[in-house]
Write an enzyme that holds these catalytic residues in place. Structure first.
Site, short mmCIF file in Angstrom:
data_model
loop_
_atom_site.label_atom_id
_atom_site.label_comp_id
_atom_site.label_asym_id
_atom_site.label_seq_id
_atom_site.Cartn_x
_atom_site.Cartn_y
_atom_site.Cartn_z
N CYS A 79 0.82 -1.29 -0.05
CA CYS A 79 -0.08 0.05 0.04
C CYS A 79 0.79 1.32 0.00
O CYS A 79 1.67 1.29 0.71
CB CYS A 79 -0.95 -0.11 1.07
SG CYS A 79 -1.87 1.45 1.21
N CYS A 82 0.21 3.19 3.60
CA CYS A 82 0.59 2.64 5.08
C CYS A 82 1.66 1.57 4.85
O CYS A 82 2.24 1.29 5.95
CB CYS A 82 -0.55 2.15 5.85
SG CYS A 82 -1.27 0.41 5.01
N CYS A 127 -7.39 -1.45 1.44
CA CYS A 127 -6.40 -1.49 2.30
C CYS A 127 -7.08 -2.07 3.69
O CYS A 127 -7.60 -1.24 4.23
CB CYS A 127 -5.21 -0.87 2.40
SG CYS A 127 -3.91 -1.21 3.46
N CYS A 130 -5.28 0.76 6.20
CA CYS A 130 -5.71 2.33 6.38
C CYS A 130 -6.64 2.59 5.56
O CYS A 130 -7.34 3.76 5.60
CB CYS A 130 -4.36 3.06 5.71
SG CYS A 130 -4.25 2.74 3.99
N CYS A 150 -8.26 -6.11 -9.50
CA CYS A 150 -7.85 -5.13 -10.62
C CYS A 150 -7.30 -4.11 -9.89
O CYS A 150 -8.27 -3.08 -9.32
CB CYS A 150 -9.10 -4.91 -11.53
SG CYS A 150 -8.42 -3.74 -13.01
#
Length: 169
Positions: A79, A82, A127, A130, A150
Site C-alpha cells: 500500500c 501505509c 487496504c 488504512c 484489478c
C-alpha cells in the site's frame, strides 16, 4: 475527473443526494476506524496528488498508465499509504485490462465492500490497515481462485526481492 466523494458531497449539498444511493455508495473508510489514520492534510502531505485522488478519494488511474502493470520481477506490492504488504508477485497475472491484476491478496491485507457507483454492482477493494482505495475485484480471473483483483498502480509501491508465498484460504 471528479472523485466520487466530491461528487457525492455535491449531490447532497444541492439536495440531489437521493441520486447518490443509485450512483454512489459511501466508502468503508469513512465509517470504519483503521489501524493507520491520518488527517486529510497529513495524507495530502505524504502522497502525490494522483495517489491522494486514488487512495483517499476512490479515483481510478488511466488504464495502461502504471509501470506496475508491466512489473514482472519477483517481489511484494504494498500500500502506498501505509506500506502494508498487499500482493505477492507470485499471484500477479496479465489481465490485459491495463491495471496490475492479481488472483489473491496476501493474507487479510485487503477487505471488500459493496460499490454500486455508476449504476454498476462491484466489490471495492480497500487496504485493511488504512482503508485506502485500491481498486475492485471481479470473478473473471484465473485459477486457482477465479478472481481478478484489478488494482490501481498509484495505490501501491513495489519492492523487488523474494515473493511472499501465495496462501489460499
Amino acid at each position: 475527473m471528479i472523485p466520487r466523494r466530491v461528487f457525492t458531497a455535491a449531490l447532497a449539498a444541492t439536495g440531489l443526494g437521493s441520486l447518490s444511493g443509485f450512483l454512489f455508495t459511501p466508502l468503508a473508510q469513512a465509517a470504519k476506524a483503521y489501524e493507520v489514520t491520518r488527517t486529510e492534510a497529513e495524507w495530502k502531505a505524504m502522497l502525490t496528488p494522483d495517489q491522494f485522488e486514488v487512495l483517499r478519494q476512490a479515483g481510478t488511474e488511466r488504464p495502461y498508465s502504471s509501470p506496475l502493470d508491466k512489473e514482472k520481477r519477483a517481489g511484494t506490492f504494498s500500500c502506498a499509504g501505509c506500506k502494508q504488504a498487499l500482493f505477492s508477485s507470485a499471484a500477479k497475472f496479465d489481465s490485459r485490462t491495463g491495471w496490475p491484476s492479481f488472483y489473491a491478496p496476501i493474507g487479510k491485507a485487503v477487505e471488500k465492500t459493496a460499490d454500486n457507483s455508476l449504476g454498476m454492482s462491484r466489490d471495492e477493494v480497500l487496504c485493511s490497515r488504512c482503508g485506502g482505495h485500491l481498486g475492485h475485484v471481479f470473478d473473471d480471473g484465473p485459477k486457482p481462485t477465479g478472481l481478478r483483483y484489478c488494482m490501481n498502480g498509484l495505490a501501491m509501491t513495489f519492492a523487488p526481492g523474494t515473493a511472499p508465498p501465495v496462501v489460499l484460504s
